[in-house]
Design an enzyme around this catalytic site. Structure first.
Site, PDB file in Angstrom:
ATOM      1  NE  ARG A   1      31.600  36.101  44.018  1.00 11.75           N
ATOM      2  CZ  ARG A   1      32.037  37.069  44.827  1.00 11.75           C
ATOM      3  NH1 ARG A   1      31.800  37.006  46.130  1.00 11.75           N
ATOM      4  NH2 ARG A   1      32.688  38.095  44.319  1.00 11.75           N
TER       5      ARG A   1
ATOM      6  CB  SER B   1      35.840  36.584  39.543  1.00 12.14           C
ATOM      7  OG  SER B   1      35.965  37.860  40.098  1.00 12.14           O
TER       8      SER B   1
ATOM      9  CD  GLU C   1      32.789  34.196  41.037  1.00 14.30           C
ATOM     10  OE1 GLU C   1      33.790  34.653  41.597  1.00 14.30           O
ATOM     11  OE2 GLU C   1      31.823  34.882  40.674  1.00 14.30           O
TER      12      GLU C   1
HETATM   13  N1  EPU Z   1      45.124  41.755  42.473  1.00 13.67           N
HETATM   14  C1  EPU Z   1      46.301  41.763  41.738  1.00 13.67           C
HETATM   15  N2  EPU Z   1      46.203  41.756  40.386  1.00 13.67           N
HETATM   16  C2  EPU Z   1      45.018  41.735  39.740  1.00 13.67           C
HETATM   17  C3  EPU Z   1      43.843  41.737  40.475  1.00 13.67           C
HETATM   18  C4  EPU Z   1      43.910  41.732  41.848  1.00 13.67           C
HETATM   19  O1  EPU Z   1      47.391  41.778  42.279  1.00 13.67           O
HETATM   20  O2  EPU Z   1      45.040  41.742  38.516  1.00 13.67           O
HETATM   21  C5  EPU Z   1      45.227  41.793  43.950  1.00 13.67           C
HETATM   22  C6  EPU Z   1      45.559  43.162  44.511  1.00 13.67           C
HETATM   23  O3  EPU Z   1      46.337  42.956  45.662  1.00 13.67           O
HETATM   24  C7  EPU Z   1      44.208  43.719  44.906  1.00 13.67           C
HETATM   25  C8  EPU Z   1      43.488  42.471  45.368  1.00 13.67           C
HETATM   26  O4  EPU Z   1      43.969  41.450  44.509  1.00 13.67           O
HETATM   27  O5  EPU Z   1      44.317  44.663  45.920  1.00 13.67           O
HETATM   28  C9  EPU Z   1      41.994  42.557  45.331  1.00 13.67           C
HETATM   29  O6  EPU Z   1      41.596  42.886  44.026  1.00 13.67           O
HETATM   30  P1  EPU Z   1      40.088  43.352  43.711  1.00 13.67           P
HETATM   31  O7  EPU Z   1      39.692  44.422  44.644  1.00 13.67           O
HETATM   32  O8  EPU Z   1      39.964  43.628  42.258  1.00 13.67           O
HETATM   33  O9  EPU Z   1      39.226  42.101  44.139  1.00 13.67           O
HETATM   34  P2  EPU Z   1      39.383  40.562  43.839  1.00 13.67           P
HETATM   35  O10 EPU Z   1      39.631  39.844  45.111  1.00 13.67           O
HETATM   36  O11 EPU Z   1      40.310  40.315  42.717  1.00 13.67           O
HETATM   37  C10 EPU Z   1      36.865  40.084  44.346  1.00 13.67           C
HETATM   38  C11 EPU Z   1      35.683  39.458  43.686  1.00 13.67           C
HETATM   39  C12 EPU Z   1      35.074  40.409  42.671  1.00 13.67           C
HETATM   40  C13 EPU Z   1      34.673  41.683  43.391  1.00 13.67           C
HETATM   41  C14 EPU Z   1      35.903  42.277  44.057  1.00 13.67           C
HETATM   42  C15 EPU Z   1      35.571  43.489  44.891  1.00 13.67           C
HETATM   43  C16 EPU Z   1      36.098  37.075  43.747  1.00 13.67           C
HETATM   44  C17 EPU Z   1      36.424  35.854  42.970  1.00 13.67           C
HETATM   45  N3  EPU Z   1      36.062  38.209  43.053  1.00 13.67           N
HETATM   46  O12 EPU Z   1      37.880  40.231  43.353  1.00 13.67           O
HETATM   47  O13 EPU Z   1      33.898  39.818  42.181  1.00 13.67           O
HETATM   48  O14 EPU Z   1      34.107  42.621  42.484  1.00 13.67           O
HETATM   49  O15 EPU Z   1      36.502  41.304  44.963  1.00 13.67           O
HETATM   50  O16 EPU Z   1      34.893  43.094  46.040  1.00 13.67           O
HETATM   51  O17 EPU Z   1      35.872  36.991  44.946  1.00 13.67           O
HETATM   52  C18 EPU Z   1      32.966  38.419  40.502  1.00 13.67           C
HETATM   53  O18 EPU Z   1      32.702  37.635  41.405  1.00 13.67           O
HETATM   54  O19 EPU Z   1      32.675  38.183  39.302  1.00 13.67           O
HETATM   55  C19 EPU Z   1      33.697  39.638  40.832  1.00 13.67           C
HETATM   56  C20 EPU Z   1      34.110  40.495  39.899  1.00 13.67           C
END
Ligand code: EPU
Length: 337
Positions: A165, A237, A333
Site C-alpha cells: 500500500r 481499510s 492506510e
Molecule cells: N479478520 C478478522 N475480523 C475482521 C476482519 C478480518 O478476524 O473483522 C481476519 C480473518 O482472519 C480473515 C483475515 O483477517 O481471514 C483477512 O481478512 P480479509 O480477507 O477481509 O482481508 P484483510 O486482511 O482484512 C486486506 C486488505 C483489503 C483487501 C482484502 C482482500 C489491507 C489493509 N486490507 O484486508 O483491502 O480487500 O485484504 O485482499 O491490506 C483496502 O485496502 O481498502 C481493502 C479493503
C-alpha cells in the site's frame, strides 16, 4: 482546463462524506493544461493536494491549498503481441470502469482488483491490492508531472518503489507529483489467480473459472464484507495490516492461540488488523455517527453526519486498545488531511 474555483465544497468528493472545503479546486483534463495552472497558482505559494475519487482521504480540516483533480481520460495501445498488451490509461478513469473495460476487450490480470473504489491515477500511488494481486504486478510505468518543477516524468516499475500500500508517490507526499496516466501490461491469455484462500473457496465448485468469473466472485465477496460506499461513507481499510517479526508473531500466537498471520519475506509476518480490532471488541461498535463495520473490522463508517475529527478520534481509541492488548501500533492506510 476548467476554471479554478475558490472555497470549494469537498463533501461529495470524499467517500467518507465528511464536510470540508478547499481554498482552490482545479480539474485537469489534459496534461498540457498543467503548465497554465502551475503558473497561475505558483505565486500563491500554497500546497497542492492531488485528489482522485477521494476514497483514501480523511479531511479533518479545510484544506488551505489547491486541490488538483485529474480527469484525464484517454487510452492508448502501446504494444500488442499474441500473449500481452501494453496500454496507457489516463489517470481520471474510474478504476472499476477501467477493469471492466479491460475484461470486455479480453485483457486480463486486473480482475482480482474489481470493485475497488478510486481512480486509475490513484491505483499506483496506493499500490492497491486485493485477493492475491497488487497493481504493481501489472504496472509497466507511471506518467506524471513533478509539481515542484513542472517536469513531465515517466517512472518505470522499479522507480515507483512499490511496497505494501505504498509507492514513491505516496512517500513523496500527495502534493508533489500528479499522476497523469498509467501504463499497464495485461495478458491476452487468461491465467486466473486464486491464491487468496477466500477466493479459492468461492471458486471451489467451478470447473475452469474465467477472469470474468473471478471478477464476479470478488465483487460478491466484497459485497458481503464491505459497506456499499454509495450508502455508507467509508474509505475501505482504515488501517494497514501490521508487519511484525516472525518471533513477535509466534510469541503473540502463544498468548492468543488462533491468531491468524501470514508469513512474509525476511522473517516477517503480517497480522490481520481486522482480527486485532475484533479481539478488542470493536467490531460493529458505533459511537454517534461513527462506527466499525459489522462484517469487516478494518473499515470505519460514517453513518450520517460524522466529522473528520470525530472519525480520527474514534480511530485513535481503537489504536490505543490494540496497542494495550497486543503491543502493536496500527498504522493508518487512510491519509489524514
Ligand atoms: N479478520 C478478522 N475480523 C475482521 C476482519 C478480518 O478476524 O473483522 C481476519 C480473518 O482472519 C480473515 C483475515 O483477517 O481471514 C483477512 O481478512 P480479509 O480477507 O477481509 O482481508 P484483510 O486482511 O482484512 C486486506 C486488505 C483489503 C483487501 C482484502 C482482500 C489491507 C489493509 N486490507 O484486508 O483491502 O480487500 O485484504 O485482499 O491490506 C483496502 O485496502 O481498502 C481493502 C479493503
Amino acid at each position: 482546463m476548467k476554471m479554478i474555483q475558490e472555497n470549494f465544497l469537498l463533501d461529495k468528493l470524499n467517500t467518507f462524506c465528511v464536510p470540508a472545503k478547499a481554498r482552490y479546486y482545479a480539474t485537469l483534463e489534459h496534461v498540457e493544461d498543467l503548465e497554465e495552472l502551475l503558473s497561475a497558482m505558483r505565486y500563491k505559494d500554497l500546497p497542492f493536494l492531488v485528489m482522485g475519487a477521494g476514497s483514501n482521504l480523511l479531511f479533518v480540516h479545510d484544506f488551505d491549498g489547491i486541490i488538483l483533480h485529474p480527469l484525464i481520460k484517454e487510452t492508448r495501445l502501446i504494444h500488442e503481441d499474441e500473449h500481452d498488451v501494453v496500454l496507457f490509461a489516463g489517470s481520471g478513469f474510474n478504476w472499476d470502469d477501467w477493469v471492466t473495460d479491460c475484461l470486455e476487450k479480453g485483457f486480463y490480470g486486473l480482475e482480482n482488483l474489481s470493485g475497488i473504489p478510486g481512480t486509475v491515477g490513484a491505483a499506483p500511488v496506493q499500490n492497491i491490492g486485493a485477493y492475491g494481486v497488487e497493481v504493481e504486478d501489472f504496472v509497466v510505468a507511471v506518467e506524471g508531472v513533478d509539481l515542484t518543477t513542472g517536469e513531465q516524468l515517466i517512472l518505470d516499475n522499479e522507480a515507483c518503489h512499490f511496497g505494501y500500500r505504498t509507492s514513491v508517490f505516496k512517500q513523496k507526499g500527495s502534493g508533489s507529483f500528479v499522476v497523469t496516466g498509467v501504463i499497464f501490461r495485461l495478458r491476452k491469455v487468461p491465467e486466473v489467480n486464486l491464491s487468496y484462500p477466500q477466493l479459492a473457496a468461492a471458486a471451489e465448485t467451478m470447473r475452469n473459472p474465467s477472469p470474468v468469473d473471478v471478477r464476479r466472485l470478488v465483487k460478491e465477496i466484497r459485497r458481503q464484507k464491505l459497506p456499499d460506499t454509495s450508502v455508507f461513507g467509508n474509505a475501505g481499510s482504515f488501517f494497514k495490516n501490521p508487519l511484525v517479526s516472525k518471533s513477535v508473531a509466534a510469541a503473540l500466537q502463544q498468548e492468543f492461540p488462533g491468531m491468524p498471520f501470514y508469513p512474509q519475506p525476511e522473517n516477517m509476518a503480517k497480522i490481520p488488523a481486522g482480527w486485532l480490532i475484533e479481539q478488542c471488541g470493536w467490531k460493529g461498535r458505533r459511537e454517534g455517527d461513527v462506527g466499525i463495520w459489522k462484517t469487516q473490522a478494518l473499515v470505519i463508517v460514517n453513518y450520517g453526519h460524522a466529522t473528520g475529527e470525530e472519525i480520527l478520534a474514534f480511530s485513535e481509541k481503537i489504536c490505543k486498545d490494540v496497542d494495550e492488548k497486543f503491543g502493536i501500533t496500527l498504522e493508518r492506510e487512510v491519509q489524514v488531511v
